[in-house]
Design a protein around this motif. Sequence first.
Motif: not given
Length: 339
Positions: A35, A38, A131, A200, A333-335, A339
């Motif tokens: 994504c 993300c 999501s 975001t 990162t979010m990953s 999440g």
Amino acid sequence: MAAQTQARTCGLIDGFGRRVTYLRLSVTDRCDLRCVYCMSEDMSFRSRRDILSLEELARLARLFIARGIDTLRITGGEPLVRQGILDLFKALSEPLRDGSLHELTLTTNGTQLPRFAEDLARTGVRRINVSLDTLDPERFRTLTRGGSLAQVLDGLAAARAAGLTVKLNAVALKDGTEHEIHDLIAFAHERDMALSLIETMPLGDIGADRLDQYLPLNALRRQIEQRWTLVDIPIRTGGQACYARIAETGGLIGFITPHTHNFCADCNRVRVTASGTLYTCLGQDDATDLRAILRVGGSDDDVVRVIDQALGRKPKGHDFVLRRGTPPQITRTMSETGG
């Protein structure tokens, strides 16, 4: 047993008197989608040796539960791509059965639900977050860099058939969500699914300026109210969302607003990454390495002591700021965070 009961009575309390009862436990930083808000297109992931084993993850989960965590959300990356993931859910079904854990749930992109939904329900999972940012197949393919909307829709159908309660999460994205918001609401509520909208968040380098993506939810709410009647309701589901009920559908819509309305005052959560790093705040770099303690043979008491110390340093809130041309404050990162 007496010591465990006393630990749960005391619970996890941070330096601001907030009781922490919610753990988001990541099982992988990998995902089968990419994504655009993300990840960068060319991602690098942790090596297998850096990732906690399922046994280590289960041990950490049980220790947090013993300290008062009653809601456990399994996250990623995409948690259902982790090999053997059902073994972890089966292991965590025991504290569900004895009542020490109130809820075991997960956040997923939905692609693997046709395969896993029934088994998840058997382990005691009752509700999940999925999501879904768009209902347009081409836009979905663009946002996810190649994903299939049909695969996710099949996953939603499988989850509902298995008896799982589903909440949809949609990241609000400029020049996109405004055009689909009414369809997203109708889609969710016609299927008895709540919908949460998320601003975001500036985590990690994604190869784009997030201001180009940012859609403030106060503006989106005004647009929603041009068609729907929103009635604010004082419910909390363990997350950061403020909820309203849409009079015309009877369904719920949530607003998660790290920028337009800071939600930190009553924060009740912490995160542990797949590599065993404890973050007491999504928007701060307050990292505590739990993997090192596990792998040098630390006792349960050793691990719990470090968790308690980390909770004492939990910050009052995040410092998310979006500025043109400014690198994200948080490099992970979010990953990677979960999440």
